[in-house]
Write a protein that holds these residues in place. Sequence first.
Motif, PDB file in Angstrom:
ATOM      1  N   GLN A 190      97.266 -31.883  24.132  1.00  0.00           N
ATOM      2  CA  GLN A 190      98.555 -32.313  26.136  1.00  0.00           C
ATOM      3  C   GLN A 190     100.009 -31.946  25.222  1.00  0.00           C
ATOM      4  O   GLN A 190     100.608 -31.667  23.944  1.00  0.00           O
ATOM      5  CB  GLN A 190      98.664 -32.991  25.329  1.00  0.00           C
ATOM      6  N   VAL A 191     100.173 -30.513  25.882  1.00  0.00           N
ATOM      7  CA  VAL A 191     101.852 -30.537  26.152  1.00  0.00           C
ATOM      8  C   VAL A 191     102.639 -31.049  27.113  1.00  0.00           C
ATOM      9  O   VAL A 191     101.996 -31.328  27.737  1.00  0.00           O
ATOM     10  CB  VAL A 191     102.173 -28.856  26.026  1.00  0.00           C
ATOM     11  N   SER A 202     108.270 -30.165  31.984  1.00  0.00           N
ATOM     12  CA  SER A 202     109.032 -30.990  33.069  1.00  0.00           C
ATOM     13  C   SER A 202     109.386 -30.240  34.565  1.00  0.00           C
ATOM     14  O   SER A 202     109.497 -28.751  34.114  1.00  0.00           O
ATOM     15  CB  SER A 202     110.492 -31.047  32.261  1.00  0.00           C
ATOM     16  N   GLU A 237     112.892 -30.537  36.835  1.00  0.00           N
ATOM     17  CA  GLU A 237     113.692 -30.984  37.340  1.00  0.00           C
ATOM     18  C   GLU A 237     113.946 -30.948  39.319  1.00  0.00           C
ATOM     19  O   GLU A 237     113.886 -29.840  39.775  1.00  0.00           O
ATOM     20  CB  GLU A 237     114.915 -30.246  36.812  1.00  0.00           C
ATOM     21  N   SER A 238     114.373 -32.086  39.558  1.00  0.00           N
ATOM     22  CA  SER A 238     115.246 -32.229  40.327  1.00  0.00           C
ATOM     23  C   SER A 238     116.446 -32.484  41.413  1.00  0.00           C
ATOM     24  O   SER A 238     117.227 -32.693  40.071  1.00  0.00           O
ATOM     25  CB  SER A 238     113.790 -32.544  41.674  1.00  0.00           C
ATOM     26  N   GLU A 268     104.307 -24.189  21.303  1.00  0.00           N
ATOM     27  CA  GLU A 268     104.039 -25.152  22.099  1.00  0.00           C
ATOM     28  C   GLU A 268     104.495 -26.974  22.436  1.00  0.00           C
ATOM     29  O   GLU A 268     104.649 -26.532  20.976  1.00  0.00           O
ATOM     30  CB  GLU A 268     102.422 -24.796  22.180  1.00  0.00           C
ATOM     31  N   PHE A 269     105.464 -27.737  23.800  1.00  0.00           N
ATOM     32  CA  PHE A 269     105.218 -28.783  22.694  1.00  0.00           C
ATOM     33  C   PHE A 269     104.184 -29.432  23.451  1.00  0.00           C
ATOM     34  O   PHE A 269     103.873 -30.205  23.737  1.00  0.00           O
ATOM     35  CB  PHE A 269     106.110 -29.306  24.398  1.00  0.00           C
ATOM     36  N   ILE A 270     103.689 -29.697  22.040  1.00  0.00           N
ATOM     37  CA  ILE A 270     102.169 -30.395  22.327  1.00  0.00           C
ATOM     38  C   ILE A 270     103.173 -31.679  21.754  1.00  0.00           C
ATOM     39  O   ILE A 270     104.160 -32.114  21.001  1.00  0.00           O
ATOM     40  CB  ILE A 270     101.435 -30.053  20.948  1.00  0.00           C
ATOM     41  N   TRP A 284     115.915 -30.051  22.804  1.00  0.00           N
ATOM     42  CA  TRP A 284     115.033 -29.436  24.085  1.00  0.00           C
ATOM     43  C   TRP A 284     115.505 -29.871  25.695  1.00  0.00           C
ATOM     44  O   TRP A 284     116.130 -29.482  26.760  1.00  0.00           O
ATOM     45  CB  TRP A 284     113.648 -29.786  24.027  1.00  0.00           C
ATOM     46  N   GLU A 285     116.310 -31.253  25.634  1.00  0.00           N
ATOM     47  CA  GLU A 285     116.706 -32.297  26.466  1.00  0.00           C
ATOM     48  C   GLU A 285     118.291 -31.469  26.365  1.00  0.00           C
ATOM     49  O   GLU A 285     118.695 -31.066  27.536  1.00  0.00           O
ATOM     50  CB  GLU A 285     117.245 -33.582  26.168  1.00  0.00           C
ATOM     51  N   LYS A 327     117.583 -27.667  27.771  1.00  0.00           N
ATOM     52  CA  LYS A 327     117.355 -27.698  29.788  1.00  0.00           C
ATOM     53  C   LYS A 327     118.577 -28.176  30.226  1.00  0.00           C
ATOM     54  O   LYS A 327     119.125 -27.370  31.582  1.00  0.00           O
ATOM     55  CB  LYS A 327     116.919 -29.383  29.961  1.00  0.00           C
ATOM     56  N   ARG A 382     118.655 -25.786  33.697  1.00  0.00           N
ATOM     57  CA  ARG A 382     118.672 -25.736  34.845  1.00  0.00           C
ATOM     58  C   ARG A 382     120.279 -25.519  35.883  1.00  0.00           C
ATOM     59  O   ARG A 382     120.388 -25.284  36.661  1.00  0.00           O
ATOM     60  CB  ARG A 382     118.545 -27.758  35.059  1.00  0.00           C
ATOM     61  N   ALA A 393     114.536 -27.801  43.243  1.00  0.00           N
ATOM     62  CA  ALA A 393     113.238 -28.327  41.827  1.00  0.00           C
ATOM     63  C   ALA A 393     112.741 -27.548  41.180  1.00  0.00           C
ATOM     64  O   ALA A 393     112.877 -25.784  41.506  1.00  0.00           O
ATOM     65  CB  ALA A 393     111.979 -28.523  43.087  1.00  0.00           C
ATOM     66  N   ALA A 394     113.425 -27.196  40.025  1.00  0.00           N
ATOM     67  CA  ALA A 394     113.042 -26.316  39.369  1.00  0.00           C
ATOM     68  C   ALA A 394     111.897 -27.036  38.138  1.00  0.00           C
ATOM     69  O   ALA A 394     111.763 -27.901  37.538  1.00  0.00           O
ATOM     70  CB  ALA A 394     113.981 -26.128  37.881  1.00  0.00           C
ATOM     71  N   ASP A 395     110.928 -25.844  38.382  1.00  0.00           N
ATOM     72  CA  ASP A 395     109.253 -26.817  37.451  1.00  0.00           C
ATOM     73  C   ASP A 395     109.493 -25.315  35.770  1.00  0.00           C
ATOM     74  O   ASP A 395     109.344 -24.407  36.325  1.00  0.00           O
ATOM     75  CB  ASP A 395     108.413 -25.436  38.539  1.00  0.00           C
ATOM     76  N   PHE A 396     109.695 -26.476  35.505  1.00  0.00           N
ATOM     77  CA  PHE A 396     109.290 -25.811  33.393  1.00  0.00           C
ATOM     78  C   PHE A 396     108.378 -24.729  33.105  1.00  0.00           C
ATOM     79  O   PHE A 396     107.138 -26.224  33.585  1.00  0.00           O
ATOM     80  CB  PHE A 396     110.148 -26.092  32.686  1.00  0.00           C
ATOM     81  N   GLN A 397     108.063 -23.726  32.925  1.00  0.00           N
ATOM     82  CA  GLN A 397     106.767 -23.490  32.674  1.00  0.00           C
ATOM     83  C   GLN A 397     106.780 -22.577  31.299  1.00  0.00           C
ATOM     84  O   GLN A 397     107.857 -22.118  30.997  1.00  0.00           O
ATOM     85  CB  GLN A 397     105.800 -22.404  33.577  1.00  0.00           C
ATOM     86  N   ASP A 398     105.449 -23.003  30.357  1.00  0.00           N
ATOM     87  CA  ASP A 398     105.740 -22.034  29.201  1.00  0.00           C
ATOM     88  C   ASP A 398     106.548 -22.011  28.527  1.00  0.00           C
ATOM     89  O   ASP A 398     107.289 -21.378  27.885  1.00  0.00           O
ATOM     90  CB  ASP A 398     104.777 -20.865  29.791  1.00  0.00           C
ATOM     91  N   GLU A 399     106.614 -23.585  28.362  1.00  0.00           N
ATOM     92  CA  GLU A 399     108.209 -23.783  27.286  1.00  0.00           C
ATOM     93  C   GLU A 399     107.829 -23.030  25.821  1.00  0.00           C
ATOM     94  O   GLU A 399     106.264 -23.929  25.464  1.00  0.00           O
ATOM     95  CB  GLU A 399     108.299 -24.897  26.943  1.00  0.00           C
TER      96      GLU A 399
END
Lengths: 373, 429
Positions: free
Chosen positions: A133-134, A137, A139-140, B83-85, B291-292, B295, B299, B321-327
Amino acid sequence: MTIPTLPTVEIVAEESQLWGTGLQPAGCPECGAGFLLSTQPAEQRCPNCWRSNLQAQPARLRPEPPELVIPFPKKAQDYFTQAQNFVKPVWLRPDDLEPARLIQRAVPVFLPHWLVDGNLSGSWQAQLGYDYQVQSSQESYGSSGWKTHQVVETRIRWEPRLGQIARRYENLAAPACSDSAQLEKRIGHPNPKEGWPYQPDLLYKAVLRIPDMPPDSAWPAARTQFNQHAAQDCQIAAAGQHIDQFSLNAEYKALNWTQLLQPYYSTAYQDDDGRLHTILINPFSGALSGPRLASTRKAWLYSAISAGIAIILLILGAVLLASAALAPPLSILGALAIIGGLAAGIFALAPVLWAWNWNRQQIIIPIKKQVSA
Amino acid sequence: MSQPTAWQPPDGYIPVDTQLEGISVFAPRPATVEKAAVATYKCPNCGATTQYDVSAGGVACEHCGFSKPAEARRVGRAADEFEFIVETIAAAKHGWGVALQELHCDQCGASLAIPEGALTITCPFCASNRVNIRQAPADILRPRFLIPFKIQPAELRAKAGVWLQQGWFHPDELSASAVLSHFTGIYLPFWTFDCAIQAQWKAQVGYERTERYYDHSSKDWKTRTHIDWRWEDGQVGLHTDDLLVVGTTHLSKLILERVSQFNLSELQSYSPDFLAGWQAQAYNIPLADAWEDGKETLRERAKDACYKDIPTSHVRNFTMAADFQDETWRFVLLPIYLSAYRFQDKVYQVMVNGQTGVIAGQKPVAWWKIWLAIAALLSPGVLLGLVGLVTLIFGGIGVIPLILGAVLLAIGGGLSLMIYRQAVQSEAA
């Protein structure tokens, strides 16, 4: 890889008494399918093609009785509602396509499958998938500022694994008839775990198909079953959640071939031209399958009646319009008759077009001539 | 059943636990987890203490001239990312062990107290250098990459001298009395982050429209600008590569940000050789917290990108809305020189980027210069305004100097604010 020693079949005479019952071998002169019957062959229509009565004839089969029989869960009469639902969508159906007739004609049939036991040993290798699991997030942003929504995604980590296998597998089902795959699409795959040890009473006076695929023809399918079970076991052994690119270099020994009997009902109806079409009932799901042809004869009849009405109305309308010079109110009636005539003329096309389109969508499975093993 | 004996697993495979009888399972041998042993640096020729030498690019001995290149390879931006495991994030929360550990010096036998977060230590009694004195909470979290020091300590004094002289609003005696002589080279912990962002925005966008209307009071046709509002939406894709976030709270974030422009294409694989004789710090801002921080920056970048996607400057009811991917992330050590100087009984921090030489720090402000400058900037506007007011009494001509005075006052006010902010930032840490 060595091909294991496979059992052979022997010829059983037409008057033989088999498996502790009064079963006698018979065959269909039209489609060539072989059966074992408890009734007189001449009284039994072929439940495979329904084109001819069965005839007593010798058959090639293994003399020992089947190992497992999956019993019929219900009588044919219990599927009346399903039969009603099956014929309901056919607007212009042949007279013979009626639920009561389908149920009345239903013949209980057993489809044979080979049941194979054996030892599998060899080496294997595969890609095993492990879930992890990774965190991600979303954000909105809105009038109240930023909001964070944590999302946990499951991903797969693929890793190579290999090793040796030495396992025994029992009761792996392989097809025994050349049309088994086609039939299984309609009546479902057999589950040997639902089978009961063979007893003559379980045969329920049904007709039994005789295998036309001897073990050497069925071996590739049986081997696939062995390999699929081995792949599942290797996945469990390696504690993976997924398996891919499984390959096996194995030997198959101590093979034991018996039979499993899978039940279904076969029935039929006659179309306009007197041709019989086979309908099968899956006794567990109650689903009926087979071509549901519309009656083109009825369609033409309805179309002709509508066309006749249209012609009469058009003539009447023309006459009334012509008479309007003498009595003007007749023109209204004339116009209405013309409109009615045109509407009936257009409707006249509907039955024929509907029947043509409906029949176009029906899949008629050709019945191949079979050669008994 | 007996298993065939001829079969042998390929090289590099080892047996692992099996969950089913009759099936053996082999897996590739896992990469050896290097439990980084404490490394002591001693010259093989003369036995003296060795340390990483910037000019030699390796471990060198000051006494006999022995030199050995650092055992590392340049990986650049291709350095492994992770990855953010969920388990890794949890492990990273545990930090780097206890606040104070003891280490026994095998050179002189002394017991050494290790300061919090330190990854290296030099024995105060025998001057021997040790690296890897603290174990990471998980193998994945140990330092794997770093940028070695490129700026030599000898260059620092001159650089600092020039830097102290820069700027007009500092005390005149600063460059003469402040002494920046001792610089400490330290590898600081940083997190780098990569990610793709898919942002969707929705807002009311205003389009200007010029319309003519009849003004009844002046009995004339005039033009005015009207804004037509309509709902619009859009999508923006954003990719971020190697966003740097500092991993320690022990130093001024403000100054660090000013010197943290590193060229990550010079990243090297970790070798304790680089740390010999230098200080190095473990992170105390865990991965999740860093990471916070990252982010928050990302954002805002996504929001800016969405605003840029909107064709006009009139925007209201903006949502996105921002969808974070492949971090992905990596943990790196980056070189910084630290120093401090005393001026009029107050201590000021200075930092130098050990790779690029960029210098930043606190500098005292001569506030009388600031106030004088502000007065000079505001006075033309004030004076012209007064002239305008006086001449307004005598006739309409006073309006022109009054307007000019207001304009000059506004410009002077803006510049004054800018100077004031610079002065405050100069002293801030």
